[in-house]
Enzyme design. Structure first.
Site, PDB file in Angstrom:
ATOM      1  N   HIS A 178      -8.171  -5.144  -0.292  1.00  0.00           N
ATOM      2  CA  HIS A 178      -6.959  -4.452   0.129  1.00  0.00           C
ATOM      3  C   HIS A 178      -6.553  -4.925   1.528  1.00  0.00           C
ATOM      4  CE1 HIS A 178      -4.043  -1.172  -0.134  1.00  0.00           C
ATOM      5  NE2 HIS A 178      -4.270  -0.965   1.148  1.00  0.00           N
ATOM      6  N   ASP A 181      -9.997  -4.272  -4.622  1.00  0.00           N
ATOM      7  CA  ASP A 181      -9.240  -3.207  -3.965  1.00  0.00           C
ATOM      8  C   ASP A 181      -9.366  -1.921  -4.772  1.00  0.00           C
ATOM      9  OD1 ASP A 181      -7.337  -1.549  -2.811  1.00  0.00           O
ATOM     10  OD2 ASP A 181      -5.678  -2.962  -3.024  1.00  0.00           O
ATOM     11  N   SER A 218       0.833  -1.195   0.000  1.00  0.00           N
ATOM     12  CA  SER A 218       0.000   0.000   0.000  1.00  0.00           C
ATOM     13  C   SER A 218       0.876   1.255   0.000  1.00  0.00           C
ATOM     14  CB  SER A 218      -0.949  -0.043   1.201  1.00  0.00           C
ATOM     15  OG  SER A 218      -1.977   0.882   1.084  1.00  0.00           O
TER      16      SER A 218
END
Length: 320
Positions: free
Chosen positions: A284, A254, A158
């Site tokens: 995610h 995601d 991320s």
């Protein structure tokens, strides 16, 4: 593929807890909630020896944790400098401790997790410079750590994937160290509103509201949003071709999926060797949900296998 049944159950569990969105909590509570949640969702299957240290960052000292797999060989090992996710605002080396243990054990690679400075106390580009300085520190202390200086990789998930990509780019620009592999796990690559951002921005754990809040904490101006050091999709084309072998993983449900795929395509177009995989039915952050999602464990094994194969091939190439 439809949302995986184990993910559906997990999302229902999140909903049943009735916790407010993370952006609605006081900052200290948001960070504590994320750390508590991460430790419930993922526990290390494999343990390797660790050592905590403090090193100089951009504005202040930052922490690192060194994960060293036990090995019978006396040769120097590859290294993976790892940057945790959390929108540049939450997360720390404890929230990703389980993943780092597993990566070190399964890939036979020394992992160095970096506790970079968080926003909003430290705005962009402080985290970028912390990440770069930590990678340079690993390069400069390779002999002491038992690391092969020619086999240093960076990785992250991320926001940490964003930092890893930027560190690789800066290493090319500044020419103070060599990064020969990057691991980008559902990375944040731009601030554009993509189709996946709109389609999966509500109801799939990571929301548009939370992402907007992260962005507001991290950057100070519109100009920051257009800076390649904040948005890797903006790397100049002529510089992108110089980037090293890359593994990019995304999750189907995601909001960041399209951005990760677009960055993979950008690298491929530039001639970079890329292994891209999108995990179907996943959301995610699923790599940190190994206690509840079987595919998370499978994905961690696949990631480690790729890291190990890359360095083994490089070792053979060096010997030849």
């Amino acid at each position: 593929m439809s949302l995986h049944p184990q993910v559906v159950s997990l999302l229902k569990m999140f909903e049943a807890r009735g916790l407010p969105p993370i952006e609605k909590l006081p900052l200290s509570e948001a960070r504590a909630a994320f750390e508590k949640s991460s430790q419930l969702l993922s526990k290390p299957e494999h343990i390797v020896p660790t050592e905590n240290r403090m090193i100089n960052g951009y504005e202040q000292e930052i922490g690192i944790r060194v994960y060293t797999p036990e090995t019978e060989t006396d040769r120097k090992l590859p290294a993976m400098v790892y940057f945790h996710g959390g929108g540049w605002v939450i997360g720390n080396i404890n929230t990703h401790d389980s993943l780092c243990h597993s990566l070190a054990y399964l890939s036979n690679c020394i992992v160095i997790a970096v506790d970079y400075s968080l926003a909003p106390e430290s705005k962009f580009p402080v985290a970028v410079e912390d990440a770069y300085l930590a990678t340079k520190w690993v390069h400069d202390h390779a002999l002491e750590l038992g690391i092969d200086k020619q086999q240093i990789a960076v990785g992250g998930d991320s926001a940490g994937g964003n930092l890893a990509a930027v560190v690789t780019y800066l290493a090319q620009q500044r020419k103070e160290l060599s990064v020969n592999y990057q691991l980008l796990l559902y990375p944040s690559t731009s601030f554009d509103y993509t189709e996946s951002y709109e389609r999966y921005g509500e109801g799939y754990h990571l929301t548009k509201s939370t992402m907007n809040w992260f962005r507001e904490q991290y950057v100070s101006s519109v100009d920051d949003l257009l800076n390649p050091l904040a948005a890797p999709m903006l790397f100049p084309e002529n510089e992108t071709s110089k980037l090293p072998s890359t593994f990019i993983l995304t999750a189907e449900y995601d909001p960041l999926c399209d951005g990760g795929e677009a960055f993979a395509q950008k690298l491929i177009t530039a001639g970079v060797e890329v292994n891209y995989v999108c995990y179907p039915g996943m959301i995610h952050g699923f790599l940190g949900m190994t206690e509840f999602v079987d595919d998370a464990k499978k994905a961690v094994q696949e990631i480690a296998k790729n890291i190990k194969a890359h360095f083994e091939k490089q070792t053979v190439d060096q010997q030849n």
